[in-house]
Design an enzyme around this catalytic site. Structure first.
Site, PDB file in Angstrom:
ATOM      1  N   CYS A   2       0.874  49.028  34.870  1.00  0.00           N
ATOM      2  CA  CYS A   2       1.251  47.619  34.887  1.00  0.00           C
ATOM      3  C   CYS A   2       1.805  47.271  36.262  1.00  0.00           C
ATOM      4  O   CYS A   2       2.140  48.147  37.052  1.00  0.00           O
ATOM      5  CB  CYS A   2       2.323  47.369  33.840  1.00  0.00           C
ATOM      6  SG  CYS A   2       1.819  47.955  32.215  1.00  0.00           S
ATOM      7  N   ARG A  27      -3.327  45.781  38.828  1.00  0.00           N
ATOM      8  CA  ARG A  27      -2.758  46.955  38.172  1.00  0.00           C
ATOM      9  C   ARG A  27      -2.884  46.872  36.660  1.00  0.00           C
ATOM     10  O   ARG A  27      -2.653  47.849  35.949  1.00  0.00           O
ATOM     11  CB  ARG A  27      -1.274  47.099  38.537  1.00  0.00           C
ATOM     12  CG  ARG A  27      -1.034  47.305  40.020  1.00  0.00           C
ATOM     13  CD  ARG A  27       0.450  47.439  40.288  1.00  0.00           C
ATOM     14  NE  ARG A  27       0.971  48.638  39.678  1.00  0.00           N
ATOM     15  CZ  ARG A  27       1.142  49.803  40.292  1.00  0.00           C
ATOM     16  NH1 ARG A  27       0.827  49.912  41.561  1.00  0.00           N
ATOM     17  NH2 ARG A  27       1.607  50.836  39.656  1.00  0.00           N
ATOM     18  N   TRP A  76      -1.195  46.277  31.217  1.00  0.00           N
ATOM     19  CA  TRP A  76      -2.403  46.959  30.760  1.00  0.00           C
ATOM     20  C   TRP A  76      -1.966  47.666  29.482  1.00  0.00           C
ATOM     21  O   TRP A  76      -1.187  48.619  29.531  1.00  0.00           O
ATOM     22  CB  TRP A  76      -2.883  47.962  31.812  1.00  0.00           C
ATOM     23  CG  TRP A  76      -4.208  48.583  31.486  1.00  0.00           C
ATOM     24  CD1 TRP A  76      -5.450  48.081  31.797  1.00  0.00           C
ATOM     25  CD2 TRP A  76      -4.438  49.825  30.809  1.00  0.00           C
ATOM     26  NE1 TRP A  76      -6.423  48.922  31.339  1.00  0.00           N
ATOM     27  CE2 TRP A  76      -5.845  50.000  30.728  1.00  0.00           C
ATOM     28  CE3 TRP A  76      -3.618  50.788  30.247  1.00  0.00           C
ATOM     29  CZ2 TRP A  76      -6.424  51.123  30.125  1.00  0.00           C
ATOM     30  CZ3 TRP A  76      -4.200  51.897  29.642  1.00  0.00           C
ATOM     31  CH2 TRP A  76      -5.591  52.052  29.593  1.00  0.00           C
ATOM     32  N   ASN A 100       7.000  49.707  33.149  1.00  0.00           N
ATOM     33  CA  ASN A 100       5.689  50.313  33.425  1.00  0.00           C
ATOM     34  C   ASN A 100       5.806  51.783  33.080  1.00  0.00           C
ATOM     35  O   ASN A 100       6.773  52.438  33.467  1.00  0.00           O
ATOM     36  CB  ASN A 100       5.343  50.138  34.910  1.00  0.00           C
ATOM     37  CG  ASN A 100       4.042  50.843  35.284  1.00  0.00           C
ATOM     38  OD1 ASN A 100       3.194  51.090  34.419  1.00  0.00           O
ATOM     39  ND2 ASN A 100       3.887  51.154  36.560  1.00  0.00           N
ATOM     40  N   GLY A 101       4.813  52.314  32.341  1.00  0.00           N
ATOM     41  CA  GLY A 101       4.842  53.726  31.958  1.00  0.00           C
ATOM     42  C   GLY A 101       4.702  53.856  30.455  1.00  0.00           C
ATOM     43  O   GLY A 101       4.276  52.915  29.779  1.00  0.00           O
ATOM     44  N   GLU A 478     -21.540  57.791  42.660  1.00  0.00           N
ATOM     45  CA  GLU A 478     -20.594  56.722  42.959  1.00  0.00           C
ATOM     46  C   GLU A 478     -21.262  55.352  42.818  1.00  0.00           C
ATOM     47  O   GLU A 478     -20.687  54.422  42.259  1.00  0.00           O
ATOM     48  CB  GLU A 478     -20.018  56.919  44.374  1.00  0.00           C
ATOM     49  CG  GLU A 478     -19.148  55.811  44.897  1.00  0.00           C
ATOM     50  CD  GLU A 478     -17.971  55.433  43.988  1.00  0.00           C
ATOM     51  OE1 GLU A 478     -17.631  56.190  43.073  1.00  0.00           O
ATOM     52  OE2 GLU A 478     -17.423  54.339  44.211  1.00  0.00           O
ATOM     53  N   LYS A 482     -20.075  52.328  40.329  1.00  0.00           N
ATOM     54  CA  LYS A 482     -19.867  50.926  40.763  1.00  0.00           C
ATOM     55  C   LYS A 482     -20.652  49.989  39.859  1.00  0.00           C
ATOM     56  O   LYS A 482     -20.144  48.976  39.405  1.00  0.00           O
ATOM     57  CB  LYS A 482     -20.363  50.704  42.201  1.00  0.00           C
ATOM     58  CG  LYS A 482     -19.563  51.171  43.359  1.00  0.00           C
ATOM     59  CD  LYS A 482     -18.197  50.610  43.541  1.00  0.00           C
ATOM     60  CE  LYS A 482     -17.195  51.215  42.627  1.00  0.00           C
ATOM     61  NZ  LYS A 482     -16.433  52.333  43.027  1.00  0.00           N
ATOM     62  N   GLU A 485     -19.182  49.734  36.207  1.00  0.00           N
ATOM     63  CA  GLU A 485     -17.864  49.125  36.027  1.00  0.00           C
ATOM     64  C   GLU A 485     -17.836  47.631  36.328  1.00  0.00           C
ATOM     65  O   GLU A 485     -17.101  46.889  35.691  1.00  0.00           O
ATOM     66  CB  GLU A 485     -16.759  49.870  36.787  1.00  0.00           C
ATOM     67  CG  GLU A 485     -16.787  49.746  38.270  1.00  0.00           C
ATOM     68  CD  GLU A 485     -15.667  50.529  38.953  1.00  0.00           C
ATOM     69  OE1 GLU A 485     -14.539  50.514  38.480  1.00  0.00           O
ATOM     70  OE2 GLU A 485     -15.952  51.167  39.989  1.00  0.00           O
ATOM     71  N   HIS A 501     -36.201  67.055  32.285  1.00  0.00           N
ATOM     72  CA  HIS A 501     -35.670  67.996  31.286  1.00  0.00           C
ATOM     73  C   HIS A 501     -35.007  67.228  30.145  1.00  0.00           C
ATOM     74  O   HIS A 501     -34.152  67.760  29.456  1.00  0.00           O
ATOM     75  CB  HIS A 501     -34.700  68.971  31.953  1.00  0.00           C
ATOM     76  CG  HIS A 501     -35.384  69.825  32.980  1.00  0.00           C
ATOM     77  ND1 HIS A 501     -36.215  70.864  32.659  1.00  0.00           N
ATOM     78  CD2 HIS A 501     -35.407  69.740  34.333  1.00  0.00           C
ATOM     79  CE1 HIS A 501     -36.703  71.411  33.764  1.00  0.00           C
ATOM     80  NE2 HIS A 501     -36.226  70.732  34.798  1.00  0.00           N
ATOM     81  N   LYS A 600      -6.381  48.999  38.227  1.00  0.00           N
ATOM     82  CA  LYS A 600      -6.563  49.655  39.524  1.00  0.00           C
ATOM     83  C   LYS A 600      -5.821  50.988  39.597  1.00  0.00           C
ATOM     84  O   LYS A 600      -6.313  51.946  40.169  1.00  0.00           O
ATOM     85  CB  LYS A 600      -6.050  48.710  40.622  1.00  0.00           C
ATOM     86  CG  LYS A 600      -6.210  49.240  42.029  1.00  0.00           C
ATOM     87  CD  LYS A 600      -7.635  49.168  42.463  1.00  0.00           C
ATOM     88  CE  LYS A 600      -7.849  49.609  43.891  1.00  0.00           C
ATOM     89  NZ  LYS A 600      -9.277  49.891  44.120  1.00  0.00           N
TER      90      LYS A 600
HETATM   91  O1  M6R Z   1      -6.079  55.607  43.015  1.00  0.00           O
HETATM   92  P1  M6R Z   1      -7.048  56.708  42.773  1.00  0.00           P
HETATM   93  O2  M6R Z   1      -8.032  56.863  43.879  1.00  0.00           O
HETATM   94  O3  M6R Z   1      -6.412  58.001  42.401  1.00  0.00           O
HETATM   95  O4  M6R Z   1      -7.871  56.233  41.499  1.00  0.00           O
HETATM   96  C1  M6R Z   1      -8.790  57.092  40.868  1.00  0.00           C
HETATM   97  C2  M6R Z   1      -9.765  56.303  40.045  1.00  0.00           C
HETATM   98  O5  M6R Z   1      -9.092  55.629  39.011  1.00  0.00           O
HETATM   99  C3  M6R Z   1     -10.508  55.271  40.891  1.00  0.00           C
HETATM  100  O6  M6R Z   1     -11.159  55.905  41.947  1.00  0.00           O
HETATM  101  C4  M6R Z   1     -11.537  54.499  40.059  1.00  0.00           C
HETATM  102  O7  M6R Z   1     -12.523  55.353  39.572  1.00  0.00           O
HETATM  103  C5  M6R Z   1     -12.153  53.407  40.928  1.00  0.00           C
HETATM  104  N1  M6R Z   1     -11.246  52.323  41.068  1.00  0.00           N
HETATM  105  C6  M6R Z   1     -13.434  52.912  40.393  1.00  0.00           C
HETATM  106  O8  M6R Z   1     -14.029  52.034  41.279  1.00  0.00           O
END
Ligand code: M6R
Length: 605
Positions: A2, A27, A76, A100-101, A478, A482, A485, A501, A600
């Site tokens: 959060c 966040r 969140w 937060n937590g 990667e 992208k 998501e 396979h 995030k």
């Molecule tokens: O802050 P971090 O790099 O540790 O975050 C890890 C993942 O949550 C982050 O890379 C996530 O997969 C990306 N935001 C996706 O685009």
């Protein structure tokens, strides 16, 4: 996961809180709320709702011009669904609190302290109730007593109705930074929210109490001893967290990559050689190890997979890439001769943080590759290489990924030289190629409208595959993350040779395929695999190094990538794949920066 803000000062409190929450919304963005207390009064007005900060702004009917203090939160959801009543702040008696937590023992606490009449289903309200239960006019004692009962992770920020314009805060694991500036005193989950006012800040230490008033910050440990805050200066520009005229942060951040890569290389190349002297990272870190273990999550882990391919082909060393969330439970082979590299944009991802602590307990040396200065993983690690990408606000990571790659290229080059694998000349030639990356990226960015045209072909897809071999496969993992998501298209990255396979059974005319072809030694095999999916009806989009195979345009949608040495093709290819996902998402009318269900910074396991 959060976002938290607290402010006491001379500015309009409501506006400061709402503006900061907008910056922190990445966040967590399923609910939001603020609590404001006007100077000289004891009334704390709470305004909160399920929904975005925009929705909150619309319903906030608190006095317009108001000075005093206030706290705010973007949520969140973990405990309790997304609803108005579960949104923060929570108010009980004289206490108003944001959290937060996760409070792991909240059920036990409800029973033990007979905390009846809670209005929400959250663990956070239990913390508020507990602070209120212990409050007898001394905020610090009440907070300490409550915290001693809590199990879990928390950043707690509290207003007391009868404590003037003071804000109190304490934390365990979940981050809080704070500052005192001309406009007053403020704290937040991360620096992004403070950037508008100042770039001087300090990280609130765990199990301390921070008291903010308009003119003063007081930090004490749990024994009541005064502690001097350790201020740091962020090199992020003030206002660098804005959108700069772009419709979405993701586009802005994709466009910033050439500059971000330059910034990542600054002060790390000396006479053409990679040099970590300014970072305080000694060569012995690279020579006194037998194996490498990279730990990270999501995009950061994908950067680790590219590094793994480079380390294997250049250094011929044993290297594992571990998902941080699985690391501790998979009996990892870690000892004093293992170099652990933790990769994280935020530096706060709880799984990565816990994995670092675990690796250190096993005697490993830990090098962190981090974007956010002073973050928890940075502080926990033995050495840090910052990626210097500047604030990354879009949930989908772009410039953080490519700057992580830039750091890995430098590490591999330095390691290859210090271990006698590369001569000085070979090292310099490798570094020279890295220095060409910003220019190659820029060329892709200048032709982004071509990628937009290709993206339109994918708008109707429900499923798609991304195929490639070797480094192309790593890049596509990667690219595929992208795509899924931000566009919500089910996308799978597959090693092209593995397709037959099993998964090729899924290929039909409704399953577009995106292929990456950038590795000279693999071209003919990759093109054969592309033919195989084409023969089964798939429309294929090919991202190919410009100097490889001609005459593809008749059969396929083709985007030709600026040519670099094969090891570096990941960089222009990644930019192209980011743009592809971005355009699909924005053309579909999605909120590109805040994909559903995500946040995030992932601070819960
Ligand atoms: O802050 P971090 O790099 O540790 O975050 C890890 C993942 O949550 C982050 O890379 C996530 O997969 C990306 N935001 C996706 O685009």
């Amino acid at each position: 996961m959060c976002g938290i803000i607290g402010y006491t000062g001379s500015e309009n409190v409501r506006e400061v809180l709402l503006d900061a929450l907008e910056l922190l919304e990445y966040r967590g963005y399923d609910s939001s709320g603020i609590a404001v207390k006007e100077r000289g009064t004891e009334e704390i007005k709470v305004c909160k709702c399920a929904g975005r900060v925009g929705d909150l702004r619309a319903i906030c009917e608190l006095q317009r011009a108001l000075t005093g203090c206030g706290i705010g939160h973007t949520r969140w959801a973990t405990h309790g669904g997304v609803s108005d009543k579960n949104a923060h702040p929570h108010q009980i008696g004289k206490v108003t609190l944001v959290h937060n937590g996760i409070i792991e023992n909240y059920r036990e606490l409800i029973e033990e302290y007979h905390l009846d009449g809670l209005k929400s289903e959250t663990d956070s309200e239990v913390a508020a109730a507990l602070v209120d239960r212990f409050y007898e006019g001394d905020p610090e004692t009440a907070i300490k007593k409550a915290v001693r009962k809590l199990k879990g992770t928390f950043a707690l920020v509290v207003l007391f109705a009868d404590q003037g314009d003071a804000i109190y805060c304490t934390r365990n694991v979940s981050p809080i930074v704070a500052t005192l500036c001309d406009e007053g005193a403020m704290l937040a989950s991360d620096l992004t929210a403070l950037c508008r006012f100042t770039n001087r800040y300090f990280v609130v230490p765990e199990y301390h109490i921070l008291k903010l008033t308009e003119t003063e910050l007081t930090l004490t440990d749990f024994d009541g001893n005064r502690v001097e805050p350790e201020y740091q200066t962020a090199d992020w520009e003030l206002n660098s967290a804005g959108k700069n005229g772009y419709p979405f942060y993701m586009e802005k951040e994709i466009m910033e990559q050439p500059r971000a890569i330059e910034d990542t290389m600054t002060n790390r190349i000396n006479s053409g050689m990679p040099d970590f002297t300014a970072d305080g990272v000694p060569d012995t870190l690279f020579t006194d190890c037998d194996r490498i273990c990279i730990i990270a999550c999501g995009t950061a882990m994908h950067a680790g997979l590219v590094a793994q391919a480079l380390v294997k082909s250049i250094l011929h060393m044993h290297i594992d890439v571990e998902m941080a969330s699985e690391f501790m439970y998979s009996d990892p082979v870690i000892d004093e001769r293992t170099l652990v590299i933790a990769v994280s944009q935020s530096g706060e991802t709880i799984d990565t943080l816990e994995a670092v602590k675990y690796a250190k307990r096993r005697g490993a040396k830990c090098l962190a590759v981090i974007n956010v200065k002073g973050s928890s993983i940075a502080r926990e690690s033995d050495y840090v290489l910052y990626t210097n990408a500047g604030p990354e606000i879009a949930v989908a990571s772009t410039k953080a990924y490519t700057t992580q790659l830039a750091v890995f290229y430098l590490i591999v080059a330095r390691m290859a030289h210090s271990r006698g694998v590369f001569s000085a000349e070979e090292t310099q030639s490798f570094v020279r190629e890295l220095q060409r990356v910003p220019q190659a990226m820029q060329k892709v960015l200048e032709r982004r409208h071509e990628i937009h045209v290709v993206a339109r072909k994918l708008l109707e897809a429900k499923d798609l595959f991304m195929i490639g071999r070797g480094l192309d496969h790593s890049t596509l993992l990667e690219g595929s993350l992208k795509m899924k998501e931000v566009s919500y298209i089910h996308s799978e990255a597959y090693a092209s040779g593995e397709l037959k396979h099993g998964p090729i059974a899924l290929i039909t005319q409704d399953t577009p395929v995106v292929a990456s072809v950038t590795q000279e030694k693999l071209v003919s095999k990759e093109l054969s695999n592309i033919k195989e999916v084409k023969s089964r009806g798939a429309d294929v989009v090919i991202f190919i190094k410009e100097t490889l195979a001609g005459n593809l345009e008749e059969e396929y949608s083709v985007f030709r990538l600026p040519a670099m040495r094969d090891e570096f093709m990941v960089m222009p290819a990644s930019v192209a794949l980011q743009l592809l996902a971005y355009y699909v998402s924005s053309d579909k009318g999605f909120d590109v920066d805040k994909p559903r269900n995500l946040a995030k910074v992932v601070t819960v396991e």
